[in-house]
Design an enzyme around this catalytic site. Structure first.
Site, mmCIF file in Angstrom:
data_model
loop_
_atom_site.group_PDB
_atom_site.id
_atom_site.type_symbol
_atom_site.label_atom_id
_atom_site.label_comp_id
_atom_site.label_asym_id
_atom_site.label_seq_id
_atom_site.Cartn_x
_atom_site.Cartn_y
_atom_site.Cartn_z
ATOM 1 N N ASP B 391 -9.126 -147.006 -27.854
ATOM 2 C CA ASP B 391 -9.144 -147.232 -26.406
ATOM 3 C C ASP B 391 -8.100 -146.348 -25.744
ATOM 4 O O ASP B 391 -6.924 -146.386 -26.099
ATOM 5 C CB ASP B 391 -8.868 -148.704 -26.108
ATOM 6 C CG ASP B 391 -9.936 -149.590 -26.724
ATOM 7 O OD1 ASP B 391 -11.097 -149.163 -26.739
ATOM 8 O OD2 ASP B 391 -9.596 -150.686 -27.207
ATOM 9 N N CYS B 392 -8.525 -145.634 -24.776
ATOM 10 C CA CYS B 392 -7.710 -144.653 -24.048
ATOM 11 C C CYS B 392 -6.558 -144.121 -24.901
ATOM 12 O O CYS B 392 -5.375 -144.337 -24.622
ATOM 13 C CB CYS B 392 -7.212 -145.185 -22.704
ATOM 14 S SG CYS B 392 -6.677 -146.877 -22.714
ATOM 15 N N ASN B 428 -5.191 -145.578 -18.553
ATOM 16 C CA ASN B 428 -5.513 -146.822 -19.260
ATOM 17 C C ASN B 428 -6.353 -147.733 -18.373
ATOM 18 O O ASN B 428 -6.610 -147.441 -17.205
ATOM 19 C CB ASN B 428 -4.252 -147.489 -19.792
ATOM 20 C CG ASN B 428 -3.361 -148.002 -18.675
ATOM 21 O OD1 ASN B 428 -3.639 -147.795 -17.497
ATOM 22 N ND2 ASN B 428 -2.279 -148.665 -19.059
ATOM 23 N N TYR B 429 -6.750 -148.838 -18.954
ATOM 24 C CA TYR B 429 -7.712 -149.665 -18.234
ATOM 25 C C TYR B 429 -7.168 -150.234 -16.932
ATOM 26 O O TYR B 429 -7.895 -150.224 -15.919
ATOM 27 C CB TYR B 429 -8.279 -150.734 -19.162
ATOM 28 C CG TYR B 429 -9.318 -150.127 -20.064
ATOM 29 C CD1 TYR B 429 -10.628 -150.007 -19.639
ATOM 30 C CD2 TYR B 429 -8.979 -149.603 -21.304
ATOM 31 C CE1 TYR B 429 -11.579 -149.407 -20.435
ATOM 32 C CE2 TYR B 429 -9.916 -148.999 -22.095
ATOM 33 C CZ TYR B 429 -11.233 -148.900 -21.665
ATOM 34 O OH TYR B 429 -12.172 -148.289 -22.446
ATOM 35 N N PRO B 430 -5.921 -150.720 -16.900
ATOM 36 C CA PRO B 430 -5.407 -151.165 -15.595
ATOM 37 C C PRO B 430 -5.483 -150.062 -14.542
ATOM 38 O O PRO B 430 -5.846 -150.316 -13.394
ATOM 39 C CB PRO B 430 -3.950 -151.527 -15.892
ATOM 40 C CG PRO B 430 -3.916 -151.840 -17.334
ATOM 41 C CD PRO B 430 -4.965 -150.993 -17.980
ATOM 42 N N ALA B 431 -5.191 -148.851 -14.967
ATOM 43 C CA ALA B 431 -5.250 -147.747 -14.007
ATOM 44 C C ALA B 431 -6.683 -147.475 -13.594
ATOM 45 O O ALA B 431 -6.959 -147.172 -12.440
ATOM 46 C CB ALA B 431 -4.624 -146.505 -14.612
ATOM 47 N N ARG B 432 -7.581 -147.616 -14.534
ATOM 48 C CA ARG B 432 -8.976 -147.334 -14.208
ATOM 49 C C ARG B 432 -9.501 -148.319 -13.178
ATOM 50 O O ARG B 432 -10.416 -148.014 -12.423
ATOM 51 C CB ARG B 432 -9.837 -147.397 -15.478
ATOM 52 C CG ARG B 432 -9.639 -146.182 -16.348
ATOM 53 C CD ARG B 432 -10.502 -146.214 -17.592
ATOM 54 N NE ARG B 432 -9.890 -145.380 -18.636
ATOM 55 C CZ ARG B 432 -10.471 -145.132 -19.800
ATOM 56 N NH1 ARG B 432 -11.640 -145.645 -20.081
ATOM 57 N NH2 ARG B 432 -9.857 -144.377 -20.688
ATOM 58 N N GLU B 487 -12.136 -140.818 -32.513
ATOM 59 C CA GLU B 487 -13.488 -141.335 -32.460
ATOM 60 C C GLU B 487 -14.226 -140.933 -33.727
ATOM 61 O O GLU B 487 -14.128 -139.790 -34.161
ATOM 62 C CB GLU B 487 -14.188 -140.726 -31.234
ATOM 63 C CG GLU B 487 -15.536 -141.279 -30.949
ATOM 64 C CD GLU B 487 -16.193 -140.552 -29.774
ATOM 65 O OE1 GLU B 487 -15.511 -139.758 -29.098
ATOM 66 O OE2 GLU B 487 -17.388 -140.781 -29.559
#
Lengths: 202, 1122
Positions: B391-392, B428-432, B487
């Site tokens: 993840d990111c 990261n996800y919060p930023a996204r 990945e």
């Protein structure tokens, strides 16, 4: 001079022959691996992949030597042209001989396409013939030697310049001959064979 | 202007005193540096009045003294003030401000702050002492002529100081830049940023060690200004000095000196704002030294003209991070490029897991996954692919050691400047959630998410985590396909784990424990679905799409989610009202292919159905290797370009060597600024460009730097381009070959390798064989066939036309070998009759077949002829063979005919191009085949026809000729028996001139002889062997002989006749066609196997031959041993 020769069938034959010899000798040198593969570049000749020397000196040597034969070829003075591979002691290791015979009495028009077609078979066979695929020892050298049927006339001194009389490096023992390809036609016969030292003697 | 001298005085007493009435012309050159001061002096008319009444000779000397006094006062105040020093820290150390005009708080208050927090305060402006200009507002005139006013120094609002004090650390000034300025040149922000650093840091260094070092340098410069050379030399000195200082100041070690400074500059960084990150502090500190130096050297010409325009603002800065200033630009560029990291990571991975990746590929080669392309219903339950994606990755690796950042919006970027045009590479996800995406400019991201924390790259950590990641994957699964550093696909079909979801969660858990980063997993039956599943699973989750649910999952899936569908394709589909895979499905594959092209159409069709036939572990070999720099490329002259190309070539050569390949084709790509394109939006980016390229191909692959450089220079010469317009340069190498290939070089075209490898195999087989008789005889024939086939194979590259036949023959030769193995293994255990492949057995030499027949108790032959009848029915030559009335004979003839046919196609081909020795081998095999009449020679007509069709025209003609002759031979059959019945008298006289005439004399003689063989000779000749003895002998070998037995007593005569025949033939041919003689001898030698009396002929002829050879060629003919 060249122009005049070109008009005769012999001149025409000689021109084709010179061209062919240049390619064939380069092929032999290439195939024997005397030089790194990078010293050659791929070219197309008679619709075949052949190799051409890239190094100017190597190219010039073959080119000049073979083209120097032109006047003699028109008179059928050349019996054989040999590519001689010599070891460090300048003793022959192997020779590839082009035995030539230009029909002096041939007078009809030369069918260039037919002649080239016949010569093409040499170039096809060269890379596959057994003697050519044998690897030479390191540090060997090579030279082009021509065997004349007779000494050239003094009048042709201009042409002789590129070719000097020499003592041919003869085999100590009669060599073993492996025919590679022969072609005989009305105007021209060419034979290519390899001469190797006799294994039973050496 | 008086201001000139005033400014001078400030900097150097020496210069002013020595040259009090400074000549304006000379000063002009230096004036640029001091214009700021000029302004400063101007703005204070008091200084002039003071000068009038003072004892000082001029303004300069007065100001010098005044400044000195002010400094002393300031220093005294600083040292005496009880609050300065330890407790409050030196947050402004290295900062020296000059307050211009009215500010809130007042300049005196600001002075107090500077005193307290270790900064400096200048009452009068000096470009060399002041690092920041503090003001709240500027008049228009100053803004227009900004450079003259500020000397390139940052102009900052007072809030910067206040907030820095509040934060108790030096904040980046860039956000506090004066609004007027910021608005005007937002994309040039970094230019001033650069200057900040320079003046922020250079004085700091100087101050800490030698206070007046700074001044000295500038004095020197002033003096040396007259000539460029001098200026340059003193720049060099300056470089040295500054670097020395840097080293001294930074006790941490040399690693952070010059190299680190370069590193910073190489970054795709729009701003050099001082970083808040502790660990990167050092790098940033050192960069200004370097930067300042390059600034000086690059803008010398700027100094020489006193025109200070705002355009100059961008000029020197642009050069700073560009190819101009940094001699190691290319190297540093790639050192800090994320794309480069990803690109080169694969090599690293390959090296790390070489056996594994190899193993994967080889194992994958079995078609286990064939079923995975099946649609859902039938899907093979066994195929399970897990797709794992961190993840990111780029963010989480960096922040894993910063728990305080967890849950906060974080993005990775080179630069933290909120106005910058640096692109965010990962968020990261919060930023996204705020809409921050990769590829966004930092300034845009900051607008969407003001609290976004920007962190720099940490390539070392990425490498480490990627390695750990793959360690874990390889531990759990042996079929791993690395997609990227974060990945991978795992094929877990044949792992023993029953519960794949459990396996995925175990792997994910392990990754989390080991690396501290989370990963998501998708589980499905193929790679496509696994990948889609991962999308659903993210973040930090896993998702399983069982085969039965694929349709439902895809039905609502937007087409854009499918890999391989980008904006363009999406738009096209949208126009057709296709938004989801469900809408895509009803469209026929053909119409998709029509609209989008063959490949894309098929891909759409497949993907919309969840079909993906790719196999895990198939790694595509890269077709080209290269390096391209499209950022920061600015050149002044051809030398810059040359230098840059050199470095680029080094990089490319390193990459080539890293991959262990060499290339033959070199492409130089250049991005040329479009004529109407201005300065790009992205700082130092390439903007709108034309892409140009030139390519060159060389004969020998190389990875040599020197060659690369030469080629690159040569290629660059083709462009005829203004170096100033170049915005990007790339060098790409293709036609890659393994580095080892070229060394083998000459070996490649050698058949010997082929032959020796096959013969080695044969020998092995011989060893295995415990039936020496069968094994030896049989195998030796096969060996010869193999050789001839491998000849053809080797011959193939020279002439593409023969490819097809060659390979099909190859195929048959393999079959034959397989057949021979059957023969051998029969001795240990005979396979059931019906298991035998008739075609294979037919291809075997008769001896072997008869052996096998014996083993099967004679049933084999019946079996073969049974199937033979079938073959004959289908035989395409049936129609053309007119003589097939009598079925009994026809079977024989058909066999022989087609057999001969094949052989001829071989031999004809060989005849044309092969070494004659090979031919001899071939022929040697042939008589064996025909030796026993009771055994059917194989019918290979099916091979035959395909071979035939692929043969070049010339060969085909020959074959037809031979074929015709055979048919003719059959026609002659009836007549032949009549002739042989006649016991003709043999005249032993007159054997001379056998080859004279047409047909030659011998033909007639032989025809009427009482010897079967001789008659056949004549017969073959008459049927059209073309007067060539070798082809006659060849035909002879492909014939089946019926010996009448009665004529054995005639052999004595026949022998001498034949001897004479050969001898005369040799005499004819010796001068012109030694090849023909050679062929004949070889054929004769083979024939001796079948006809013992020919051995006498052979033995008698050899001495004659060798003598002739010696006479004509000075050597002996090489006669290969059998």
């Amino acid at each position: 001079m060249e122009g005049r020769d070109n008009q005769t069938p012999q001149g025409e034959i000689a021109r084709i022959l010179v061209e062919f010899l240049e390619v064939a000798i380069t092929s032999v040198v290439f195939l024997k691996g005397v030089y790194p593969t990078g010293a050659f570049e791929r070219r197309r000749y008679m619709n075949l992949v052949v190799h051409k020397a890239r190094h100017p000196q190597l190219y010039d040597y073959i080119h000049v030597a073979v083209n120097g034969l032109f006047p003699f070829l028109t008179r059928d003075l050349i019996d054989r042209v040999a590519v001689v591979f010599l070891d460090v002691d300048v003793l022959p290791i192997e020779r590839f001989v082009f035995k030539l015979n230009v029909n002096q009495s041939y007078s009809s028009k030369v069918q260039q396409a037919e002649l080239e077609f016949s010569l093409r078979s040499f170039l096809i066979k060269l890379p596959l013939s057994e003697p050519l695929t044998k690897v030479l020892p390191p540090n060997c050298r090579w030279e082009i030697t021509a065997y004349f049927r007779g000494l050239p006339q003094a009048s042709t001194s201009k042409d002789v310049e590129t070719w000097i009389p020499s003592d041919a490096k003869q085999w100590q023992q009669p060599p073993v001959i492996t025919p590679i390809k022969s072609m005989s036609s009305e105007p021209l016969s060419v034979q290519v064979y390899a001469e190797d030292p006799n294994p039973s003697v050496s | 202007m008086s201001s000139n001298s005033a400014s001078k005085s400030k900097r150097s007493l020496k210069s002013t005193s020595s040259n009090p009435s400074s000549s304006d012309g000379k000063r002009k050159k230096t004036a640029q540096k001091t214009l700021g001061m000029a302004w400063g002096a101007n703005s204070r008319p008091s200084s002039r009045s003071a000068f009038r009444n003072s004892p000082f000779t001029d303004v300069g000397s007065y100001m010098a003294v005044k400044n000195q006094k002010l400094h002393e006062q300031f220093n005294a105040a600083a040292s005496s003030s009880s609050y300065s020093g330890s407790s409050s820290g030196n947050i402004f150390s290295g900062v020296s401000i000059f307050v211009d005009g009215y500010t809130v708080p007042s300049s005196q208050e600001l002075r107090g702050y500077m005193l307290k927090y270790g900064g400096r305060f200048e009452n009068y402006f000096s470009r060399h002492r002041v690092t920041h200009i503090i003001c709240s507002n500027l008049p228009d005139s100053k803004i227009k002529n900004l450079r003259a006013f500020s000397g390139g120094l940052p102009i900052v609002k007072p809030a910067w100081l206040l907030e820095s004090v509040a934060a108790n650390k030096l904040l980046s000034w860039t956000p506090y830049q004066l609004d007027q300025l910021a608005a005007e040149n937002c994309n040039q922000a970094k230019l001033s940023a650069f200057f900040t650093l320079q003046y922020n840091e250079a004085p700091k260094i100087a101050n800490t060690s030698v206070d007046d070092c700074d001044n000295q340098l500038f004095i020197k410069k002033d003096e040396g200004r007259a000539s460029l050379e001098q200026a340059e030399s003193c720049n060099e000195e300056e470089i040295d000095l500054l670097q020395l200082k840097t080293d001294r100041v930074m006790s941490e070690g040399p690693s952070c000196s010059v190299e680190s400074s370069c590193e910073v500059k190489g970054l795709e960084q729009s701003d050099c704002s001082p970083s808040d990150m502790k660990n990167s502090d050092l790098e940033y500190k050192s960069s200004p030294c370097k930067a300042s130096v390059s600034h000086c050297s690059n803008s010398l010409d700027n100094y020489s003209s006193c025109e200070a325009s705002s355009s100059r603002n961008c000029l020197p800065t642009n050069q700073l991070h560009s190819t101009l200033s940094d001699p190691n630009f290319v190297e540093n560029y790639f050192k800090s490029s994320r794309l480069h990291f990803i690109g080169t990571w694969r090599n690293r991975y390959r090296k790390r897991f070489p056996s594994l990746s190899n193993g994967t590929t080889s194992r994958v080669s079995n078609p286990y996954n064939e079923g995975s392309s099946m649609k859902t219903g039938v899907a093979n339950e066994k195929n399970v692919v897990i797709h794992i994606d961190m993840d990111c990755f780029f963010v989480s690796v960096v922040i894993r050691n910063h728990p305080e950042l967890h849950g906060k919006p974080v993005a990775v970027c080179h630069s933290d400047n909120p106005r910058g045009t640096a692109e965010i590479s990962s968020a990261n996800y919060p930023a996204r959630e705020y809409g921050v995406k990769a590829g966004m400019f930092v300034k845009d991201a900051k607008i969407r998410c003001p609290q976004l924390v920007i962190v720099p790259y940490d390539f070392r950590a990425y490498e480490m985590v990627a390695d750990q990641f793959y360690d874990i994957l390889h531990r759990h699964c042996n079929k791993v396909q690395a997609v990227s550093c974060d990945e991978a696909f795992l094929d877990v079909s044949d792992t023993k784990v029953g519960d794949y979801e459990l396996l995925a969660s175990i792997i994910r858990k392990e990754i989390l424990n080991t690396t501290g980063c989370t990963a998501s997993a998708g589980i499905a039956e193929n790679m496509l679905m696994a990948r889609l599943a991962t999308k659903t699973a993210k973040p930090d989750g896993q998702f399983h799409i069982p085969p039965g649910k694929v349709d439902d999952y895809l039905y609502t899936l937007p087409v854009k989610a499918l890999p391989g569908i980008g904006h363009v394709l999406e738009e096209k589909l949208k126009k057709k009202q296709i938004r989801t895979c469900g809408q895509l499905r009803p469209i026929a594959k053909e119409s998709l292919q029509k609209d989008f092209g063959m490949k894309t159409g098929e891909m759409l069709w497949n993907y919309s159905r969840g079909i993906d036939s790719r196999l895990v572990g198939l790694i595509q070999e890269s077709k080209s290797i290269g390096a391209e720099v499209n950022w920061g490329v600015r050149f002044n002259n051809a030398n810059d370009v040359q230098h840059f190309l050199t470095n680029l070539c080094k990089e490319v050569a390193l990459r080539l060597q890293g991959c262990g390949v060499q290339g033959r084709t070199f492409t130089l790509k250049i991005k040329k600024k479009k004529s109407d394109a201005g300065e790009p939006v992205k700082y130092m980016g390439h903007g709108y460009c034309e892409n140009l390229s030139h390519t060159i191909t060389i004969p020998m692959a190389t990875d040599d730097v020197g060659v690369l450089q030469r080629l690159a220079t040569q290629l660059f010469g083709h462009f005829h381009i203004d170096v100033g317009d170049i915005r990007g340069v790339g060098l790409q190498v293709s036609k890659l070959e393994g580095a080892g290939d070229s060394k083998r070089g000459n070996k490649r075209n050698s058949i010997l390798s082929w032959v020796s490898s096959t013969s080695a195999k044969e020998q092995n087989q011989n060893l295995i064989s415990d039936l020496p008789k069968c094994g030896e005889s049989g195998l030796s024939y096969i060996h010869t066939f193999d050789e001839s086939f491998s000849d053809l194979e080797a011959w193939r590259p020279t002439d593409g036309v023969l490819r097809q036949p060659a390979s099909s023959m190859k195929g048959s030769s393999i079959e034959m070998r397989a057949g021979s193995e059957t023969g051998i293994y029969n001795s240990t255990g005979i396979p059931p009759l019906q298991d035998l492949d008739v075609a294979v057995i037919e291809s075997l030499p008769p001896e072997v077949v008869s052996e096998i027949n014996e083993m099967y108790g004679g049933k084999l032959l019946g079996f073969i002829s049974a199937s033979k009848n079938k073959i004959i029915n289908t035989n395409i030559h049936d129609a053309s063979t007119k003589s097939c009335e009598d079925s009994g004979v026809a079977v024989e003839d058909m066999g022989s005919l087609s057999r001969a046919h094949l052989l001829e196609s071989n031999t004809v081909a060989t005849d044309k191009v092969m070494g004659c020795d090979k031919e001899e081998d071939l022929d040697f095999a042939a008589p064996a085949t025909f030796s026993r009449k009771d055994i059917m020679p194989s019918s290979l007509s099916q091979v035959d026809s395909s071979v035939f069709q692929e043969l070049p025209e010339e060969f085909r003609k020959d074959i037809i000729e031979h074929l015709g002759h055979h048919q003719g031979a059959e026609f002659l059959k009836g007549a032949f028996s009549d002739v042989s019945d006649k016991q003709t008298e043999v005249e032993a006289s007159d054997l001379s001139g056998l080859w004279v005439g047409n047909p030659p004399k011998w033909v007639e003689k032989f025809q009427i002889s009482n010897c079967g063989l001789l008659t056949i000779f004549a017969e073959i000749y008459l049927s059209g062997s073309g007067g060539c003895l070798s082809s006659l002998l060849q035909c002879l070998m492909s014939r089946i002989f019926v010996f009448t037995g009665a004529s054995t007593d005639g052999f004595g005569n026949a022998g001498s006749w034949l001897h004479e025949l050969f001898k005369q033939y040799i005499d004819i041919k010796i001068t012109t066609d030694v090849e023909e003689i050679y062929l004949c001898i070889c054929l004769l030698r083979r024939l001796t196997e079948r006809f013992e009396f020919l051995l006498q002929v052979y033995n008698a002829i050899i001495p004659h031959l060798q003598a002739s050879m010696g006479e004509h060629y000075g050597g002996t003919l090489c006669i290969p041993l059998l």
